[in-house]
Design a protein around this motif. Structure first.
Motif, PDB file in Angstrom:
ATOM      1  N   UNK A 169    -103.209  64.163  13.677  1.00  0.00           N
ATOM      2  CA  UNK A 169    -103.553  62.950  13.246  1.00  0.00           C
ATOM      3  C   UNK A 169    -104.658  63.129  12.213  1.00  0.00           C
ATOM      4  N   UNK A 170    -105.747  64.182  12.297  1.00  0.00           N
ATOM      5  CA  UNK A 170    -106.689  64.549  11.417  1.00  0.00           C
ATOM      6  C   UNK A 170    -106.286  65.446  10.579  1.00  0.00           C
ATOM      7  N   UNK A 171    -105.087  65.244   9.864  1.00  0.00           N
ATOM      8  CA  UNK A 171    -104.730  66.004   8.711  1.00  0.00           C
ATOM      9  C   UNK A 171    -104.604  67.565   8.820  1.00  0.00           C
ATOM     10  N   UNK A 172    -104.112  68.159  10.001  1.00  0.00           N
ATOM     11  CA  UNK A 172    -103.899  69.515  10.178  1.00  0.00           C
ATOM     12  C   UNK A 172    -102.497  69.824  10.703  1.00  0.00           C
ATOM     13  N   UNK A 173    -102.010  70.892  10.433  1.00  0.00           N
ATOM     14  CA  UNK A 173    -100.699  71.573  10.785  1.00  0.00           C
ATOM     15  C   UNK A 173    -100.834  72.630  11.782  1.00  0.00           C
ATOM     16  N   UNK A 174    -100.702  72.628  12.871  1.00  0.00           N
ATOM     17  CA  UNK A 174    -100.930  73.915  13.883  1.00  0.00           C
ATOM     18  C   UNK A 174     -99.506  74.565  14.068  1.00  0.00           C
ATOM     19  N   UNK A 175     -99.664  75.864  13.987  1.00  0.00           N
ATOM     20  CA  UNK A 175     -98.333  76.747  14.266  1.00  0.00           C
ATOM     21  C   UNK A 175     -98.460  77.499  15.544  1.00  0.00           C
ATOM     22  N   UNK A 176     -97.715  77.174  16.388  1.00  0.00           N
ATOM     23  CA  UNK A 176     -97.686  78.009  17.728  1.00  0.00           C
ATOM     24  C   UNK A 176     -96.466  79.014  17.856  1.00  0.00           C
TER      25      UNK A 176
END
Length: 444
Positions: free
Chosen positions: A327-334
């Motif tokens: 929601x804060x404009x980030x893309x996380x990759x795991x």
């Protein structure tokens, strides 16, 4: 493939049908990102012509994108973003709540009606009127165009799911999935499985399609009710992820347990599981049902809570990954350990606004150590002997059901037919009559 409301700056975020692209709607327009690399997030298109975009959907990796703006919430605009042209637009009787696409159908969901279009010429094929009240626009469309199953709520008081054949325009089945109203539904890539969650958010169920038989039941938790906002299958339908308004993303493994006659390697968890199974026959049905439900195979702890996010399972650089647009404009990759599960490893973060350098500078003051560079998956889990997982989707044809250069028949809005050969992509809709770059509009 899920769409969800997110925080300030972002009005919406959605992955495309095969999770190779991320689309975000903003106060000033929309952006399209390519999600095919871990280390690099490419913004392949940005538009500032339409403000307050709250729905943006891209058709696979083609140039076709559908946009709906809060300034005109009853109108859907279809664009060819590479050519900068509007193909067409449609206006409806009420606000548009969701749009779903595959290579055969385009579905528009209003609160009490659903419109099914032929995506090749945008002809309206069917209108489902007086559907149960659906204020969130909850619906799912199979990306496998050979079946094009559509799922939507069959009740606004309990968790019934109507499965509709959008190709043959007929109802397939009704699934009594939950006691509470639905909160999330999604199809597997082949369209043969359907996952659902209710407003309680404690149990996630998977059904066979078109039969509607329950295949799996997973328990997300027992302590509290949550709002599940996103469900997504892996391309091979072996895993299912669920995100909610909590800080945890759960990943479940869809595997049938070995028959009782087969002996497995002894372990403490297996021993406890057998004890629970034996004890469940002496307990009330509700308690034994809870004990027989499978738990999460893997989890992710996010840095925020109380807000919606959108998750997807994808194959990136031949390895299984979990993608979370926050929601804060980030893309996380795991990274996901497909053998042992457990806590997923964060390998990269990308900022959807600004630059990744700004993100790194912000994190230096928050984290004791800087995040590691993208780690080789072989360093965290043994690669199966069968070889790496490929990104090929079951039931998905690269030609989109049409051969290269095949001509789509002329329709009422087109000056002439157009070939399905646009930089090896699939823009399926014909051009407008006047050649001005703006499509002809219709009201429904």
């Amino acid at each position: 493939m899920e769409t969800g409301e997110v925080g300030p700056g972002l009005c919406c975020a959605s992955f495309n049908q095969d999770s190779t692209s991320l689309a975000v709607g903003t106060k000033t327009g929309y952006r399209l990102f390519s999600v095919t690399s871990v280390d690099k997030l490419d913004c392949i298109h940005e538009s500032t012509e339409t403000p307050d975009v709250y729905i943006v959907e891209r058709l696979f990796s083609s140039s076709l994108v559908v946009v709906v703006s809060q300034s005109v919430p009853r109108r859907m605009n279809v664009y060819h973003f590479k050519k900068g042209t509007e193909i067409c637009n449609y206006s409806y009787s009420n606000n548009i709540l969701a749009v779903r696409l595959n290579r055969q159908r385009l579905v528009v969901c209003l609160e009490e009606s659903i419109y099914i279009h032929n995506i090749k010429d945008m002809k309206l094929l069917k209108t489902l009127l007086n559907t149960p009240s659906n204020p969130s626009g909850l619906c799912a469309l199979s990306i496998n165009h050979s079946n094009s199953f559509l799922a939507y709520p069959g009740s606004d008081t309990i968790g019934e799911i109507i499965v509709y054949d959008a190709n043959n325009l007929s109802t397939v089945t009704m699934i009594p999935a939950h006691d509470s109203p639905l909160a999330a539904i999604t199809f597997s890539a082949s369209g043969t499985k359907l996952a659902s969650a209710s407003e309680r958010g404690t149990v996630i169920r998977v059904f066979s399609i078109p039969e509607g038989l329950r295949l799996f039941e997973f328990r997300r938790g027992m302590k509290r009710y949550v709002n599940i906002s996103s469900l997504s299958f892996s391309p091979d339908a072996q895993f299912l992820c669920a995100s909610s308004n909590t800080e945890t993303v759960h990943i479940f493994k869809l595997e049938q347990h070995s028959p009782s006659g087969e002996e497995e390697a002894p372990s403490w968890s297996a021993y406890v599981g057998k004890m629970f199974t034996a004890a469940s026959s002496y307990l009330p049905a509700q308690v034994s049902g809870m004990m027989s439900q499978d738990r999460a195979f893997a989890t992710v702890r996010l840095q925020m809570t109380g807000q919606k996010n959108v998750c997807a399972l994808a194959i990136i650089q031949k390895l299984p990954r979990l993608l979370v647009a926050s929601s804060d404009g980030q893309l996380f990759i795991y990274n996901i350990d497909p053998q042992d599960g457990g806590e997923c490893t964060l390998v990269q973060k990308h900022r959807l606004f600004g630059s990744d350098k700004d993100l790194e500078e912000t994190e230096k003051s928050e984290l004791p150590e800087p995040p590691q560079a993208c780690q080789s998956y072989a360093a965290t889990v043994a690669i199966p002997t069968s070889g790496p997982v490929t990104a090929t989707l079951t039931g998905y044809s690269e030609d989109g059901g049409a051969k290269k250069g095949e001509v789509i028949p002329e329709h009422e809005f087109a000056a002439g037919p157009v070939c399905l050969d646009d930089e090896t992509e699939f823009p399926p809709i014909n051009w407008c009559r006047d050649g001005s770059g703006r499509g002809k509009g219709r009201r429904l």
